[in-house]
Scaffold this active site. Structure first.
Site, PDB file in Angstrom:
ATOM      1  N   SER A 173      20.801 -58.740 -40.087  1.00  0.00           N
ATOM      2  CA  SER A 173      21.311 -57.714 -40.996  1.00  0.00           C
ATOM      3  C   SER A 173      21.732 -56.415 -40.312  1.00  0.00           C
ATOM      4  O   SER A 173      22.689 -56.396 -39.552  1.00  0.00           O
ATOM      5  CB  SER A 173      20.243 -57.466 -42.051  1.00  0.00           C
ATOM      6  OG  SER A 173      20.731 -56.652 -43.051  1.00  0.00           O
ATOM      7  N   ASP A 219      26.492 -53.279 -44.772  1.00  0.00           N
ATOM      8  CA  ASP A 219      25.743 -53.462 -43.530  1.00  0.00           C
ATOM      9  C   ASP A 219      26.171 -54.789 -42.888  1.00  0.00           C
ATOM     10  O   ASP A 219      27.085 -55.462 -43.381  1.00  0.00           O
ATOM     11  CB  ASP A 219      24.216 -53.385 -43.757  1.00  0.00           C
ATOM     12  CG  ASP A 219      23.693 -54.558 -44.529  1.00  0.00           C
ATOM     13  OD1 ASP A 219      24.487 -55.231 -45.214  1.00  0.00           O
ATOM     14  OD2 ASP A 219      22.482 -54.845 -44.451  1.00  0.00           O
ATOM     15  N   ASP A 230      25.228 -57.858 -42.690  1.00  0.00           N
ATOM     16  CA  ASP A 230      25.297 -59.143 -43.393  1.00  0.00           C
ATOM     17  C   ASP A 230      25.711 -58.963 -44.847  1.00  0.00           C
ATOM     18  O   ASP A 230      25.559 -59.868 -45.672  1.00  0.00           O
ATOM     19  CB  ASP A 230      23.969 -59.914 -43.294  1.00  0.00           C
ATOM     20  CG  ASP A 230      22.820 -59.177 -43.947  1.00  0.00           C
ATOM     21  OD1 ASP A 230      22.943 -57.950 -44.150  1.00  0.00           O
ATOM     22  OD2 ASP A 230      21.800 -59.816 -44.264  1.00  0.00           O
ATOM     23  N   GLU A 242      17.189 -49.962 -53.524  1.00  0.00           N
ATOM     24  CA  GLU A 242      16.557 -49.135 -52.518  1.00  0.00           C
ATOM     25  C   GLU A 242      17.565 -48.049 -52.153  1.00  0.00           C
ATOM     26  O   GLU A 242      18.787 -48.259 -52.277  1.00  0.00           O
ATOM     27  CB  GLU A 242      16.225 -49.963 -51.280  1.00  0.00           C
ATOM     28  CG  GLU A 242      15.183 -51.018 -51.566  1.00  0.00           C
ATOM     29  CD  GLU A 242      14.754 -51.751 -50.302  1.00  0.00           C
ATOM     30  OE1 GLU A 242      13.542 -51.897 -50.107  1.00  0.00           O
ATOM     31  OE2 GLU A 242      15.614 -52.178 -49.519  1.00  0.00           O
ATOM     32  N   ASN A 274      18.603 -47.242 -49.464  1.00  0.00           N
ATOM     33  CA  ASN A 274      19.515 -47.709 -48.419  1.00  0.00           C
ATOM     34  C   ASN A 274      20.673 -48.573 -48.948  1.00  0.00           C
ATOM     35  O   ASN A 274      21.485 -49.069 -48.176  1.00  0.00           O
ATOM     36  CB  ASN A 274      18.748 -48.462 -47.325  1.00  0.00           C
ATOM     37  CG  ASN A 274      18.052 -49.721 -47.831  1.00  0.00           C
ATOM     38  OD1 ASN A 274      18.448 -50.289 -48.838  1.00  0.00           O
ATOM     39  ND2 ASN A 274      17.012 -50.149 -47.126  1.00  0.00           N
ATOM     40  N   ARG A 324       5.788 -44.772 -42.947  1.00  0.00           N
ATOM     41  CA  ARG A 324       5.393 -46.178 -43.128  1.00  0.00           C
ATOM     42  C   ARG A 324       5.919 -46.986 -41.951  1.00  0.00           C
ATOM     43  O   ARG A 324       6.960 -46.624 -41.363  1.00  0.00           O
ATOM     44  CB  ARG A 324       5.930 -46.746 -44.447  1.00  0.00           C
ATOM     45  CG  ARG A 324       7.422 -46.784 -44.498  1.00  0.00           C
ATOM     46  CD  ARG A 324       7.982 -47.474 -45.725  1.00  0.00           C
ATOM     47  NE  ARG A 324       9.440 -47.477 -45.651  1.00  0.00           N
ATOM     48  CZ  ARG A 324      10.147 -48.401 -45.030  1.00  0.00           C
ATOM     49  NH1 ARG A 324       9.562 -49.443 -44.469  1.00  0.00           N
ATOM     50  NH2 ARG A 324      11.457 -48.317 -44.978  1.00  0.00           N
ATOM     51  N   THR A 365      11.227 -54.338 -40.283  1.00  0.00           N
ATOM     52  CA  THR A 365      12.309 -55.053 -39.599  1.00  0.00           C
ATOM     53  C   THR A 365      12.561 -54.564 -38.179  1.00  0.00           C
ATOM     54  O   THR A 365      13.295 -55.192 -37.438  1.00  0.00           O
ATOM     55  CB  THR A 365      13.641 -54.892 -40.377  1.00  0.00           C
ATOM     56  OG1 THR A 365      13.932 -53.492 -40.458  1.00  0.00           O
ATOM     57  CG2 THR A 365      13.577 -55.473 -41.767  1.00  0.00           C
TER      58      THR A 365
HETATM   59  C1  G16 Z   1      15.681 -55.484 -45.153  1.00  0.00           C
HETATM   60  C2  G16 Z   1      14.989 -55.632 -46.484  1.00  0.00           C
HETATM   61  C3  G16 Z   1      15.110 -54.344 -47.278  1.00  0.00           C
HETATM   62  C4  G16 Z   1      14.578 -53.180 -46.471  1.00  0.00           C
HETATM   63  C5  G16 Z   1      15.248 -53.152 -45.095  1.00  0.00           C
HETATM   64  C6  G16 Z   1      14.671 -52.106 -44.185  1.00  0.00           C
HETATM   65  O1  G16 Z   1      17.043 -55.200 -45.359  1.00  0.00           O
HETATM   66  O2  G16 Z   1      15.569 -56.701 -47.184  1.00  0.00           O
HETATM   67  O3  G16 Z   1      14.420 -54.477 -48.472  1.00  0.00           O
HETATM   68  O4  G16 Z   1      14.821 -51.977 -47.114  1.00  0.00           O
HETATM   69  O5  G16 Z   1      15.106 -54.399 -44.452  1.00  0.00           O
HETATM   70  O6  G16 Z   1      13.307 -52.325 -44.043  1.00  0.00           O
HETATM   71  P1  G16 Z   1      12.446 -51.400 -43.118  1.00  0.00           P
HETATM   72  O7  G16 Z   1      12.844 -49.997 -43.437  1.00  0.00           O
HETATM   73  O8  G16 Z   1      11.029 -51.713 -43.462  1.00  0.00           O
HETATM   74  O9  G16 Z   1      12.808 -51.742 -41.693  1.00  0.00           O
HETATM   75  P2  G16 Z   1      18.172 -55.779 -44.418  1.00  0.00           P
HETATM   76  O10 G16 Z   1      19.431 -55.286 -45.039  1.00  0.00           O
HETATM   77  O11 G16 Z   1      17.940 -55.258 -43.043  1.00  0.00           O
HETATM   78  O12 G16 Z   1      17.980 -57.265 -44.523  1.00  0.00           O
END
Ligand code: G16
EC number: 5.4.2.3
Length: 528
Positions: free
Chosen positions: A64, A276, A278, A358, A360, A484, A488
């Site tokens: 992603s 983004d 994907d 979200e 984002n 937090r 990812t």
């Molecule tokens: C994934 C999740 C989203 C999350 C994002 C960022 O998105 O599906 O729900 O908001 O990661 O997560 P974090 O801030 O915990 O790194 P994507 O678009 O990267 O698949």
């Protein structure tokens, strides 16, 4: 299960020594060169999940918004949702098992989940445009076939398209046709029907600049655009012809840096958006007449969509008993969940209509079967204005991808609403004023030392961190700050807001320093 064959093929997809990975917010994500064994094993796991649920399971190869060198994999459950939590644990166990333990772990999972090994299994696979994705998706296929699973490889797909395919296949085609063509046709038909009703169809509403993050969104939008071109013309930027995936462009870059992507010329008041890597997230933005950049993120997208749905519902049913000046917040309850669309999606499923986003830009709207049926009946039975509003609801339901947040589908929903309501991007932006805010990342040795509660708005550990944040927040007006661990990336995320951009920036920096000191920061201290 032919355990001998699994052992033999598993050795060809060997796990690097000592590597431990976790099935995170959206599956496994790390450097692509560490993922071959994970892909093979997720192929195996998808077959077990398919046998257990007697349904088609999806496997998406993507990282992603992460950098091009990363990759990742996630499994998609029968109704297009994210994998069930107990299976996330199995995924982590299987990915981290040493070669000699693989057989035992597979048997354990099958027993715990009462998997009927005689059952047929079917897995569908999609991948993004990363250079590593093709080879990694072949490893998934190796895993699927070694345990006798059938598969269909869709090749290049956006993540939401794969979710859509899984949903279609497991609902006997009721949700739509499980082909890329079927997806284009379903969404475009709904969009064209909707925009036909718009009285303002001037140029302003017909054209949109789209930054595709140099990813799969460009390919798919290009394939799709002629299906909806009578309602909207899109101009694509960062289409992958030269730049690097997600580098200085895309929804994550625009949201976190609060500036436009590279490679896009923006005239004042032009409506622009970014996907983004994907194409499961979207944010909008514009430059005002003074050249100031304005971001319209997931929160404002949710507000636009909810207000529009409310207006249609008032027109069709609620108008008879709801005072016309009723505010959205009086009839639409708002909930917060932990980060991760899987949490938001499940919350939204509790309601007849659930809109989730979200900040984002990841989100969609869900409609219960009962509501869908009622709307369909109303569109047939009611008269005049009510019937017209019910028809619009019917089309907008078709336009949402109810399996997952989807940048293409959300873009068309937003464009249809703006055209129908005759709203400019500035008028949309003015629905409310965001407090200035800043997001930062901090590197720590082990981000799991931070645990949180209250939908990730309060830190529980390490000791003293929340108290430090509370003290810092007191120094600024109208301020809040949260920290937090990312699900990812190997970072801690810091968010701060305050009455001015300067204060938000200071607060975010001070909170980053507190994280660095109390949660085991590594590398360079955060700089202002
Ligand atoms: C994934 C999740 C989203 C999350 C994002 C960022 O998105 O599906 O729900 O908001 O990661 O997560 P974090 O801030 O915990 O790194 P994507 O678009 O990267 O698949």
């Amino acid at each position: 299960m032919d355990l001998g064959a699994i052992t033999k093929y598993s050795a060809l997809h060997a796990k690097p020594n000592g590597l431990i990975l976790q099935y995170g917010t959206a599956g496994f994500r790390t450097k692509a060169e560490h993922l071959d064994h994970v892909m093979f094993r997720m192929g195996l796991l998808a077959v077990l999940r398919s046998k257990q649920t007697k349904s088609t399971i999806g496997v998406m190869v993507t990282a992603s918004h992460n950098p091009e060198e990363d990759n990742g994999v996630k499994l998609v459950d029968p109704l297009g949702e994210m994998l069930a939590p107990s299976w996330e644990e199995h995924a982590t166990c299987l990915a981290n098992a040493e070669e000699q333990d693989m057989q035992r772990v597979l048997i354990d999972i099958s027993e715990k989940e009462a998997v009927n090994l005689q059952q047929d299994a079917f897995v569908v696979i999609g991948r993004d445009t990363r250079p590593s994705s093709e080879k990694l998706s072949q490893s998934v296929i190796d895993g699927v076939t070694v345990v006798g699973g059938q598969f269909h490889d869709y090749g290049l797909l956006t993540t939401p398209q794969l979710h859509y395919m899984v949903y279609c296949r497991n609902t006997g085609g009721r949700y739509g046709k499980a082909t890329v063509e079927g997806y284009y046709q379903k969404l475009s038909k709904a969009f064209v029907e909707l925009t036909k009703q718009a009285s303002c169809s001037g140029d302003e509403y017909r054209s949109l600049k789209v930054d595709c993050a140099n990813g799969i969104g460009a390919l798919k939008l290009r394939e799709m655009e002629h299906y909806f071109s009578q309602g909207l013309s899109v101009q694509l930027f960062n289409d992958g012809s030269k730049g690097k995936l997600n580098h200085l462009c895309g929804a994550d870059f625009v949201k976190s840096h609060q500036k436009p992507p590279q490679g896009m010329e923006i005239k004042s008041n032009e409506r622009c958006c970014s996907f983004d890597g994907d194409a499961d997230r979207i944010v909008y933005y514009y430059h005002d007449a003074d050249g100031h950049f304005h971001l319209i993120d997931g929160d404002k997208i949710a507000t636009l969509i909810s207000s529009f749905l409310k207006e249609l519902l008032v027109e069709v049913w609620w108008g008879d008993w709801l005072p016309s000046k009723t505010r959205l917040s009086e009839i639409v309850p708002v909930y917060c969940t932990k980060t991760g669309v899987k949490h938001l999606h499940h919350k939204a499923q509790e309601f007849d209509i659930g809109v989730y986003f979200e900040a984002n830009g990841h989100g969609t709207a869900l409609f219960s079967t009962a509501v869908e049926m009622k709307i369909k009946q109303s569109a047939e039975q009611l008269e005049d204005k009510k019937r017209k509003a019910a028809k619009m609801l019917e089309n907008i339901i078709d336009l949402f991808n109810q399996a997952a947040g989807d940048a293409i589908s959300d873009m068309l929903v937003i464009e249809a609403i703006l055209a129908l309501k005759g709203l400019t991007v500035q008028q949309w932006d003015a629905l409310y004023t965001d407090l200035p805010n800043r997001q930062l990342k901090v590197q720590v040795a082990d981000r799991r030392v931070i645990s949180t509660t209250n939908a990730e708005r309060q830190a529980v550990t390490p000791p003293g961190l929340q108290e430090a944040i509370n003290d810092l927040v007191k120094k600024y007006k109208l301020s809040r700050a949260f920290v937090r661990p990312s699900g990812t990336e190997d970072v801690v995320r810091v968010y701060a807001e305050a009455d001015s951009q300067e204060s938000a920036d200071h607060l975010a920096h001070e909170v980053s320093l507190a994280v660095f000191q109390l949660a085991g920061g590594i590398g360079e201290r955060p700089q202002p």
